[in-house]
Each structure stands twice: as C-alpha cells, then as structure tokens.
Design an enzyme around this catalytic site. Sequence first.
Site, PDB file in Angstrom:
ATOM      1  CE  LYS A  58       3.099  54.358 118.396  1.00 49.50           C
ATOM      2  NZ  LYS A  58       2.565  53.228 119.204  1.00 49.50           N
ATOM      3  CE1 TYR A  62      -0.342  50.891 115.087  1.00 51.18           C
ATOM      4  CE2 TYR A  62      -1.067  53.177 115.195  1.00 51.18           C
ATOM      5  CZ  TYR A  62      -0.108  52.208 115.447  1.00 51.18           C
ATOM      6  OH  TYR A  62       1.075  52.553 116.061  1.00 51.18           O
ATOM      7  CG  PHE A  99      -5.752  48.841 122.008  1.00 44.85           C
ATOM      8  CD1 PHE A  99      -5.140  49.287 120.842  1.00 44.85           C
ATOM      9  CD2 PHE A  99      -5.713  47.484 122.299  1.00 44.85           C
ATOM     10  CE1 PHE A  99      -4.498  48.400 119.975  1.00 44.85           C
ATOM     11  CE2 PHE A  99      -5.071  46.586 121.435  1.00 44.85           C
ATOM     12  CZ  PHE A  99      -4.469  47.056 120.276  1.00 44.85           C
ATOM     13  NE  ARG A 158       8.015  45.262 116.057  1.00 43.67           N
ATOM     14  CZ  ARG A 158       6.753  45.509 116.423  1.00 43.67           C
ATOM     15  NH1 ARG A 158       6.141  46.634 116.043  1.00 43.67           N
ATOM     16  NH2 ARG A 158       6.088  44.672 117.176  1.00 43.67           N
ATOM     17  CB  THR A 180       3.649  46.427 122.715  1.00 43.24           C
ATOM     18  OG1 THR A 180       4.006  45.769 121.501  1.00 43.24           O
ATOM     19  CG2 THR A 180       2.483  47.373 122.464  1.00 43.24           C
ATOM     20  NE  ARG A 218       7.178  50.937 121.891  1.00 42.65           N
ATOM     21  CZ  ARG A 218       6.632  50.095 121.024  1.00 42.65           C
ATOM     22  NH1 ARG A 218       6.870  48.787 121.109  1.00 42.65           N
ATOM     23  NH2 ARG A 218       5.837  50.549 120.063  1.00 42.65           N
ATOM     24  CG  ASN A 223       3.945  52.348 122.526  1.00 44.96           C
ATOM     25  OD1 ASN A 223       3.730  53.231 121.697  1.00 44.96           O
ATOM     26  ND2 ASN A 223       3.540  51.108 122.357  1.00 44.96           N
ATOM     27  CG  HIS A 237       4.404  52.154 113.942  1.00 44.43           C
ATOM     28  ND1 HIS A 237       3.805  50.934 114.115  1.00 44.43           N
ATOM     29  CD2 HIS A 237       4.770  52.216 112.628  1.00 44.43           C
ATOM     30  CE1 HIS A 237       3.788  50.289 112.940  1.00 44.43           C
ATOM     31  NE2 HIS A 237       4.366  51.049 112.026  1.00 44.43           N
ATOM     32  CD  GLU A 241       3.373  49.764 108.924  1.00 43.26           C
ATOM     33  OE1 GLU A 241       4.506  50.149 109.293  1.00 43.26           O
ATOM     34  OE2 GLU A 241       2.684  48.941 109.564  1.00 43.26           O
TER      35      GLU A 241
END
Length: 138
Positions: free
Chosen positions: A9, A49, A57, A86, A92, A103, A113, A116, A127
């Site tokens: 990100k 998303y 949010f 993950r 998250t 994270r 964070n 993704h 995706e």
Amino acid sequence: MATTFIILKPDAVERGLIGEITTRFERRGLRFLAFELRQLEASLVQQHYAEHRGKPFYDDLVAFLTRGPVVVGIIEGPAQVVEMVRTMMGATDSAKAAPGTIRGDLAMLVDENLIHGSDSPASAEREIGLFFPEFRPV
Ligand code: RTP
Ligand code: MG
C-alpha cells in the site's frame, strides 16, 4: 503450486519498505511472478474492495489506496500460499498484529497497515484478473 495477489500500500512505498517486505516473502521461498509499481485509479480500488462498500471506512480506504503509488504483485508458492501470505501479514489492526508478522513488526494502525493479501483462493483469482488481466499461470 498456487498463486496469490498482494498490494504494498502507499504507506509501504512512502516509508521505503518495499525491499523489507519483499525480502520476507523471498526468504520464505516464495516467488514473485509479477511485481509492478503503479498509481491506482479509484475505480479499480472500488472494484477491488467492493465487499466493503457502504462501511464507515470505505471512502477513506479508497482515498488511501490512491494517494500515491503502490506495488501490485503475484506470489507463487505451495497449495496453501494464500494462507501463508495472510499469516505473514498479521492481523488487519496492526496494533494487535503479532510480532514476527509484517504488520506486527512494521506498523501500528488499522488503516495504514502496509499490505493487502487475498483472503481466499477465489479472491486471489478474482484480484489477479482485475489487476493483471493478461496474466497466465506459467
Ligand atoms: P486487506 O483486504 O487490505 O488485505 O486487509 P484485511 O483483509 O486484513 O482487512 P479487511 O477487513 O479486508 O479491510 C480492508 C482494509 O480496510 C482498512 N480498514 N480500515 N478503520 C477501520 O476500521 C478499517 N478496517 C479496515 C484496512 O486498510 C484494511 O486492510
Ligand atoms: Mg481483506
């Protein structure tokens, strides 16, 4: 072998953490099949998303993902690669993410964070199709 999709990100790119995060995946033995710095359009982020549309949010999330360049990537690994990535990302909410995770070691906020990762093989396929429409598994 299986594939998953990640986004580093804008906070990861701004903070100069592309190498740090990428190295963690490579040290684990995972392999990048695609890796590209890109400025995302809001429309693509909204599609990506879509499951969060309407949540409090959501607008901030779209603004965040488009505020600067991101790295989009495809990672190849064993059958469980989606879950492996993950797990390596951590929770998250970075404040609650375990030490040893990306994270948990490098972030402390729920919105900024760093990364993704697809949350299921079906999400990964969707995706990858959205961000790399030309991609064909090798
Ligand atoms: P991601 O989709 O980015 O991999 O993150 P995730 O599965 O761990 O979390 P998800 O529930 O899908 O949320 C997507 C992203 O929205 C932002 N978020 N902000 N302020 C908040 O309460 C909040 N909740 C989620 C985060 O950037 C999260 O990664
Ligand atoms: Mg998610």
